[in-house]
Design a protein around this motif. Structure first.
Motif, mmCIF file in Angstrom:
data_model
loop_
_atom_site.group_PDB
_atom_site.id
_atom_site.type_symbol
_atom_site.label_atom_id
_atom_site.label_comp_id
_atom_site.label_asym_id
_atom_site.label_seq_id
_atom_site.Cartn_x
_atom_site.Cartn_y
_atom_site.Cartn_z
ATOM 1 N N LYS A 9 65.939 -23.394 -24.652
ATOM 2 C CA LYS A 9 67.367 -23.368 -24.921
ATOM 3 C C LYS A 9 67.957 -22.109 -24.348
ATOM 4 O O LYS A 9 67.412 -21.048 -24.506
ATOM 5 C CB LYS A 9 67.608 -23.419 -26.431
ATOM 6 C CG LYS A 9 69.085 -23.346 -26.773
ATOM 7 C CD LYS A 9 69.291 -23.546 -28.228
ATOM 8 C CE LYS A 9 70.770 -23.470 -28.553
ATOM 9 N NZ LYS A 9 71.057 -23.687 -29.954
ATOM 10 N N LYS A 10 69.082 -22.252 -23.643
ATOM 11 C CA LYS A 10 69.744 -21.097 -23.042
ATOM 12 C C LYS A 10 71.102 -20.938 -23.673
ATOM 13 O O LYS A 10 71.739 -21.907 -24.007
ATOM 14 C CB LYS A 10 69.922 -21.303 -21.542
ATOM 15 C CG LYS A 10 68.683 -21.590 -20.787
ATOM 16 C CD LYS A 10 69.048 -21.741 -19.355
ATOM 17 C CE LYS A 10 68.167 -22.770 -18.706
ATOM 18 N NZ LYS A 10 68.565 -23.176 -17.421
ATOM 19 N N THR A 540 74.239 -27.400 -28.997
ATOM 20 C CA THR A 540 73.749 -28.650 -28.415
ATOM 21 C C THR A 540 72.244 -28.735 -28.645
ATOM 22 O O THR A 540 71.515 -27.761 -28.434
ATOM 23 C CB THR A 540 74.067 -28.689 -26.911
ATOM 24 O OG1 THR A 540 75.473 -28.484 -26.733
ATOM 25 C CG2 THR A 540 73.662 -30.004 -26.298
ATOM 26 N N HIS A 565 75.547 -32.980 -30.157
ATOM 27 C CA HIS A 565 76.372 -31.882 -29.666
ATOM 28 C C HIS A 565 77.657 -31.804 -30.474
ATOM 29 O O HIS A 565 78.003 -32.723 -31.237
ATOM 30 C CB HIS A 565 76.693 -32.083 -28.186
ATOM 31 C CG HIS A 565 77.465 -33.339 -27.891
ATOM 32 N ND1 HIS A 565 78.824 -33.391 -27.868
ATOM 33 C CD2 HIS A 565 77.034 -34.609 -27.638
ATOM 34 C CE1 HIS A 565 79.226 -34.624 -27.612
ATOM 35 N NE2 HIS A 565 78.145 -35.382 -27.462
ATOM 36 N N PRO A 571 79.283 -32.978 -22.977
ATOM 37 C CA PRO A 571 78.021 -32.631 -22.315
ATOM 38 C C PRO A 571 77.844 -33.407 -21.017
ATOM 39 O O PRO A 571 78.376 -34.505 -20.842
ATOM 40 C CB PRO A 571 76.967 -33.027 -23.345
ATOM 41 C CG PRO A 571 77.591 -34.173 -24.073
ATOM 42 C CD PRO A 571 79.082 -33.917 -24.107
ATOM 43 N N ILE A 611 68.210 -31.849 -18.571
ATOM 44 C CA ILE A 611 69.038 -30.660 -18.817
ATOM 45 C C ILE A 611 70.396 -31.119 -19.306
ATOM 46 O O ILE A 611 71.049 -31.954 -18.668
ATOM 47 C CB ILE A 611 69.194 -29.809 -17.539
ATOM 48 C CG1 ILE A 611 67.830 -29.351 -17.025
ATOM 49 C CG2 ILE A 611 70.089 -28.608 -17.800
ATOM 50 C CD1 ILE A 611 67.896 -28.573 -15.731
ATOM 51 N N VAL A 612 70.802 -30.556 -20.448
ATOM 52 C CA VAL A 612 72.103 -30.882 -21.034
ATOM 53 C C VAL A 612 72.965 -29.627 -20.975
ATOM 54 O O VAL A 612 72.597 -28.586 -21.527
ATOM 55 C CB VAL A 612 71.962 -31.384 -22.485
ATOM 56 C CG1 VAL A 612 73.325 -31.824 -23.021
ATOM 57 C CG2 VAL A 612 70.946 -32.510 -22.577
ATOM 58 N N ASN A 613 74.108 -29.718 -20.303
ATOM 59 C CA ASN A 613 75.024 -28.589 -20.146
ATOM 60 C C ASN A 613 76.350 -28.882 -20.825
ATOM 61 O O ASN A 613 76.865 -30.004 -20.749
ATOM 62 C CB ASN A 613 75.294 -28.306 -18.665
ATOM 63 C CG ASN A 613 74.079 -27.786 -17.941
ATOM 64 O OD1 ASN A 613 73.336 -26.979 -18.472
ATOM 65 N ND2 ASN A 613 73.857 -28.263 -16.726
ATOM 66 N N THR A 614 76.879 -27.861 -21.489
ATOM 67 C CA THR A 614 78.274 -27.881 -21.916
ATOM 68 C C THR A 614 78.926 -26.621 -21.351
ATOM 69 O O THR A 614 78.259 -25.821 -20.683
ATOM 70 C CB THR A 614 78.409 -27.904 -23.447
ATOM 71 O OG1 THR A 614 78.006 -26.630 -23.978
ATOM 72 C CG2 THR A 614 77.573 -29.012 -24.075
ATOM 73 N N ASP A 617 76.953 -23.832 -23.672
ATOM 74 C CA ASP A 617 75.500 -23.650 -23.787
ATOM 75 C C ASP A 617 74.785 -24.689 -22.956
ATOM 76 O O ASP A 617 75.409 -25.567 -22.328
ATOM 77 C CB ASP A 617 75.047 -23.686 -25.250
ATOM 78 C CG ASP A 617 75.289 -25.038 -25.905
ATOM 79 O OD1 ASP A 617 75.963 -25.890 -25.284
ATOM 80 O OD2 ASP A 617 74.815 -25.254 -27.033
ATOM 81 N N SER A 618 73.448 -24.550 -22.936
ATOM 82 C CA SER A 618 72.605 -25.441 -22.146
ATOM 83 C C SER A 618 71.246 -25.537 -22.814
ATOM 84 O O SER A 618 70.708 -24.530 -23.299
ATOM 85 C CB SER A 618 72.441 -24.900 -20.723
ATOM 86 O OG SER A 618 71.542 -25.687 -19.984
ATOM 87 N N SER A 620 67.273 -27.808 -22.529
ATOM 88 C CA SER A 620 66.465 -28.646 -21.646
ATOM 89 C C SER A 620 65.153 -28.986 -22.319
ATOM 90 O O SER A 620 64.697 -28.290 -23.235
ATOM 91 C CB SER A 620 66.196 -27.943 -20.316
ATOM 92 O OG SER A 620 65.407 -26.797 -20.530
#
Length: 1195
Positions: A9-10, A540, A565, A571, A611-614, A617-618, A620
């Protein structure tokens, strides 16, 4: 095959982006709004060293802002530059930027010089750096005649490039005629100077197109050197060539390729020095010759090569250290080694420093009557000089201002008035460069204003930091207060951090942090407020991750990626294969929450990542796909099934019991179970290892930490591998508690002479044991009856204590606390405030000269209080002033020896005899070196001299030789005499009796008489001082042979080439001819003589007469090609004997003295008509070697 599932998680957003925003706000807080009066500020300028393209217009930038808008002027080479008088120069409108028109007839060379821009308005004047304009140059190579390089196999070779001097210097590379780069290796490589070095040459190095190219990047031109030819002779071919032309005694040194121990091609000698500037790249080079090719190794004497900044290039021949600092000074040794030995070179590196900022002056906005300071602190090596200017004029001659007082690197302002507004320049300079900074003092009376837009929206993810901006301006400086909501109470407490630039930081934003926040700025002239909004979003999460798959070839597989999310965030889902885009193939179908691969092939094997980006945040997650054939699929069905039905019981504050039901073993017994946990409060979605138990156990007592929202899962492991994880257990939130532990690695080290920087390693998330993690930092001066001073700081890892005395010990402790209380009492550590340079020099420096090359230096230690830092040792600087033999030293090269610790003496090796030296001693601490002690002069006694610089032997005669020599390069004292020893060498290389002659020191030549003719002598020659004899130089030479004796010797050499033998043979031939005539007459009368028919087939050879001019016998030759006599002739003055290409003689036609008669009486040895040359070694006489042969063997 192991089960691989990865998830990470990033947080793109909150922490890093907000920190950048915060730093930007700190800068903008210094800006005065442009609608207010302010002195000029330089916003853009060309670089200090500005190299321009001579084919393009020159643009010298100078942009500035101010109110009123500033006007601009320029100086060139220190005098006013009137641009109106030069039609080629224009200034851009509303700007100070100059444009010099080169493309319309101007010459760039005419505008070389030093330019400086001044921006001025009614409140002051700002100046730019000195901008040095130089047009780039890419000159052609000078024409030169390049001789072919003929090299013996195995020898070393250097091909010199010597590129033309350009500006900036060119980039050098070697190519061939086909514009292909020449291959380089450990054996063949390019040096830093552009030369091409061969450690040893091989036959494949033979070529005629070694071409050095110089690329001048600034003008985008490439210049080419003339091709260089290299021909490598192998030993076999060389020996064959020599053997065809020389006698066996002439072949000297044409031996097979022999291995050789390394020698250095560059640098030369055993030591060298290099000076580099702080922050630059240090490049050190060692290239060695040898066979086999040497390997290079680098070390730093007395230390380690810096980690993460050291690189090796050019096959380890170049040591590269980036971003060098003073700590990188020292001795660096390169060692070249092969199987036969090694050689080394020591490079003494000194790192100097152009000035660099410690504290650059910053703009100062004051209201009338206020006080303030401008501080300009810089460091460098040597220490830079600080000078102040006011509006571009040296402050000493600037108009006086009663509110201003200059105190070294600080200007103090007291009770300023509006007329005190000005721009001040600080110049810090030393021999390596300068720094120039403009900082204005602007006296204004302004009510507060908030520069942050109203109702600005900030969005962050829960449990991330939130930074709310309140950029402001006012004079006097406003005070900032924050409120939550319009009518809320003022924000206080440890859960908030208030920054000087007005920013409000919420270290851990929660959902209930959402809402409106109001900042209020007030000073004595008024008050203003501004409202911003904060929204805290849910993180997320991937609630159904892709799982490890084993699929049969040509089958179908699907990976799931189901997400949860925040409803207000949109997303986007991206799938990757092996961290790259999915193949452009219609078999890959991406759905809303899955990826399906149809008709799977072997190429589809790999790792697939969702990979899920908003916008905030992001997250994977990854899984591995393994593709197998039909027969191997059974192997992958033997992993255990995941455990199920997880249950938590016996919940306590610090423990819980977990139980589960194992899944199917799949014919392979379960060896153990791995238990993992997730902290849903601090790191949701991230699983950590907790413990593992044997495969026969299905319950475990787990230790817990306070303030953690636990979930558990279990993984079964057998011989084949790991099962899929079980479904997570129910969540269990443990109660908060005081921290159990304190931060680790607490240190106190000052970064400046007047501060103490306290650092520590912060606690990890679950170590906080509760919300509101903070630290209590306490300190007090050691050995002083002081109370502890304490401060509570947010969840950070550093605190700076200012205003401390220089280098005093402090007791330090850092204690963790949260909303429930304090951690146990921490242990104390000892730190020190910042170091400063030592104050005094070592005293009572004494030197004891031990011998001509070694001295011992003593000094008294400095008092520890004056060291003002950690005593690292003492440095002895020493240098040679002059040789006592009268040779002055033009270039003074200072050497440095460092003696670690509190030593009071040291040895100075490697001194030159009979010389005058000076030295001084300095104490060293962590900050640098203290002042030098007074220079101490000492002298070294005489030593033995080096060998004479040369010994030449000329003018050989029958009984004499002339010797000439050069005095020693290093006499190391007063020469008293020269010693000459010599002895003869006979034909078997045995040495005769040794004769010794002493020669006065003022002589440089000697005629040695009464020598034996045609004798080789070996000479030994050395110089003497009163101490003794130096190393000797040897040489050999041969006296000339007596002509009468020469003839005798020539008969010994080869009788077939001598005149009397030729005359005898002619007489014999004449008798035979007469006999033939008689026989012919008789045959005509009474029948044919049987031998006559055979004799008629042979021609009578020509007979070479004796030479009348010198009485020597001539050699048989063609009439058109009279060549000198090969053997028995006079020896040339250069002591070489040449072998001619055409040597026709009776020997060439027959077998020399070994000629034989046939059965019929004809002399077939002389008349056989044989014309092929015999090998050189076949022409020699079988007799003992003569003096001539001996002479030839030494040539």
């Amino acid at each position: 095959i192991q089960h691989k599932i990865m998830m990470k998680k990033k947080s793109i957003s909150a922490s890093k982006a907000s920190l950048v925003l915060f730093l930007c706000q700190m800068i903008s807080a210094l800006d005065v709004p442009l609608d207010l009066s302010q002195p000029p500020t330089i916003t853009q300028q060309s670089p200090k060293d500005y190299i321009v393209d001579p084919r393009e217009n020159i643009v010298i930038q100078c942009e500035a802002k101010g109110k009123p808008p500033p006007s601009f002027s320029w100086t060139r080479n220190g005098t006013h530059f009137d641009i109106d008088k030069d039609a080629q120069v224009t200034m851009k409108p509303n700007s100070g930027t100059l444009v010099i028109n080169i493309m319309n007839g101007g010459k760039a060379e005419a505008y070389e010089g030093v330019y400086q821009c001044t921006a001025r308005n009614e409140r002051g004047a700002a100046i730019s750096n000195n901008i040095v304009i130089r047009p780039s140059r890419s000159p052609l190579w000078t024409k030169e005649k390049l001789e072919p390089n003929q090299v013996r196999e195995g020898d070393s070779l250097v091909l010199h490039c010597r590129p033309p001097v350009g500006l900036p210097p060119p980039i050098i590379f070697w190519m061939d005629n086909a514009f292909q780069r020449l291959p380089q290796s450990e054996r063949v490589s390019q040096g830093l100077n552009g030369d091409l070095y061969f450690s040893n040459v091989q036959p494949e190095d033979t070529r005629e197109d070694y071409i050095c190219y110089a690329r001048f990047n600034h003008t985008q031109t490439i210049q080419q050197k003339q091709p260089i030819s290299v021909k490598v002779f192998s030993m076999d071919s060389l020996n064959d060539t020599i053997a065809a032309n020389l006698s066996d005694t002439d072949i000297y040194g044409a031996k097979p390729v022999t291995e050789r121990q390394p020698i250095l091609l560059t640098p030369t000698g055993s030591t060298s020095t290099k000076v580099e500037l702080r922050g630059n790249v240090l490049l050190l080079e060692c290239i060695a010759a040898g066979l086999p090719t040497p390997v290079i190794r680098w070390i730093k004497e007395g230390g380690e090569l810096p980690v993460n900044r050291t690189f090796f290039e050019n096959f380890k021949k170049t040591l590269k250290i980036i971003d060098v600092s003073e700590a990188d000074s020292g001795n660096y040794k390169c060692i070249a080694r092969n199987m036969l030995g090694s050689v080394h070179h020591v490079i003494s590196v000194t790192v100097k420093a152009a000035p660099y900022w410690i504290t650059a002056p910053r703009n100062l906005v004051l209201s009338p009557g206020e006080d303030g300071t401008l501080i300009c602190r810089a460091n460098g090596n040597p220490k830079p000089n600080i000078s102040w200017f006011a509006n571009g004029v040296p402050i000493a001659i600037a108009p006086e201002d009663p509110s201003r007082k200059v105190d070294g690197d600080t200007i103090i302002f007291s009770h300023v008035q509006e007329r005190s507004s000005a721009v001040y320049q600080c110049n810090a300079s030393n021999e390596y460069g300068y720094l120039l900074a403009n900082a204005f003092v602007n006296v204004l009376a302004e009510p507060p204003r908030v520069l942050t837009p109203a109702n600005k929206l900030y969005q962050v993810i829960a449990d991330s930091p939130a930074l709310l901006d309140c950029a402001y301006f006012g004079s006097p400086k406003p005070e900032i207060e924050w409120f939550k909501g319009v009518k809320g109470s003022i924000l206080r407490g440890n859960e908030y951090v208030f920054h000087d630039n007005g920013t409000l930081e919420i270290p851990v934003a929660q959902k209930d942090s959402t809402g409106a926040y109001t900042c209020v700025a007030r000073n004595e002239l008024g008050k203003v407020q501004n409202e911003v909004r904060l929204e805290v979003k849910d993180p997320t999460m991937i609630i159904k991750q892709p799982e490890y798959k084993v699929i049969q070839r040509y089958g179908q597989v699907s990976f799931e990626c189901i997400i949860k999310h925040d409803s207000t965030l949109l997303p986007t889902v991206i799938w990757l294969k092996d961290n790259d885009e999915l193949p452009d193939d219609e078999r890959f179908l991406v759905g809303k929450d899955n990826l399906t691969i149809m008709n799977v092939t072997d190429k589809d094997d790999g790792t697939y990542t969702c990979i899920v980006n908003t916008t905030l945040d992001s997250v994977s997650a990854s899984a591995v796909l393994t593709v197998v054939g039909k027969n191997t699929l059974k192997l992958y069905d033997t992993r255990p099934n995941p455990p199920f039905d997880l249950e938590l019981t016996g919940q306590l504050e610090r423990s819980v019991e977990l139980s589960w039901i194992p899944g199917d073993e799949n014919n392979s017994p379960i060896k153990n179970f791995v238990i993992e946990y997730e902290d849903g409060l601090h790191e949701p979605g991230v699983w950590h290892y907790q413990t593992e138990v044997p495969g026969t156990q299905t319950t475990v007592q787990l230790k817990l930490s306070p303030y953690v929202n636990y979930s558990f899962r279990v993984i079964a492991v057998n011989e084949i591998g790991r099962s899929q994880p079980s479904e997570p257990s129910e969540q269990y939130l443990t109660k908060s508690a005081n921290p159990d532990e304190n931060p680790s690695n607490v240190q106190g080290i000052g970064s400046e002479p007047d501060n103490l920087v306290i650092t520590w390693e912060s606690l990890k998330g679950f170590q906080s044991n509760g919300p509101g993690l903070q630290y209590k930092v306490s300190w007090r001066q050691k050995d002083v009856d002081d109370e502890w001073t304490s401060v509570i700081v947010a969840n950070v890892s550093k605190y700076i204590v200012s205003g401390t005395p220089t280098f005093v010990p402090y007791e330090i402790k850092v204690q963790a606390l949260n909303d429930l209380g304090y951690a146990p009492e921490p242990s104390e550590v000892i730190g020190h405030s910042g170091e400063d340079l030592p104050m005094v020099a070592p005293g009572n420096v004494q030197v004891h000269v031990i011998n001509s090359t070694l001295a011992k230096v003593h000094w008294d230690p400095v008092p520890l209080k004056t060291v003002r830092g950690h005593l690292q040792g003492y440095k002895v600087y020493y240098w040679k002033v002059q040789s006592l033999s009268g040779r002055s030293r033009r270039h003074v090269e200072k050497k440095i020896l460092t003696f670690r610790g509190n030593k009071t003496f040291g040895m100075l090796p490697g001194l030159e005899p009979y010389s005058s030296y000076k030295l001084n001693v300095r104490v060293v601490n962590g900050k640098g070196e203290g002042p030098a002690s007074p220079d101490k002069v000492f002298k070294t006694p005489e030593g033995v001299p080096s060998s004479p610089s040369f010994l030449k032997i000329t003018n050989p005669t029958l009984d004499s030789l002339t010797l000439e020599w050069g005095s020693p390069t290093h006499p190391n004292g007063v020469l008293t005499s020269y010693i000459l020893k010599f002895q003869p060498i006979n034909n078997t290389h045995e040495l005769g009796p040794l004769v010794e002659i002493r020669i006065p020191a003022n002589e440089s030549s000697l005629i040695l008489k009464n020598l034996n003719y045609s004798t080789r002598y070996k000479f030994y020659f050395n110089a003497q001082t009163s101490v003794g004899s130096g190393s000797q130089i040897t040489e050999e030479a041969v006296t000339i042979m007596d002509e009468g004796k020469m003839a005798m010797a020539s008969r010994q050499i080869d009788i077939a080439t001598q005149g009397w033998f030729i005359g005898l043979m002619c007489a014999v031939a004449l008798l035979i001819l007469i006999l033939l005539i008689v026989c012919f007459i008789r045959r005509n009368k009474g029948g044919k003589y049987p031998v006559k028919e055979k004799e008629d087939a042979h021609a009578d050879p020509e007979i070479q007469p004796m030479k009348e001019d010198d009485g020597t016998f001539g050699e048989y030759s063609d009439a058109e090609d009279h060549k000198p006599l090969k053997k028995g002739s006079r020896t040339p003055s250069d002591r070489t004997v040449k072998k001619e290409d055409s040597d026709d003689s009776l020997v060439d036609y027959g077998e020399g003295v070994n000629g034989q008669f046939n059965e019929d009486g004809s002399f077939i040895g002389q008349y056989s008509g044989k014309k092929e040359k015999e090998p050189a070694e076949g022409n020699e006489s079988s007799e003992a070697p003569s003096p001539v042969n001996a002479m030839n063997s030494f040539v």
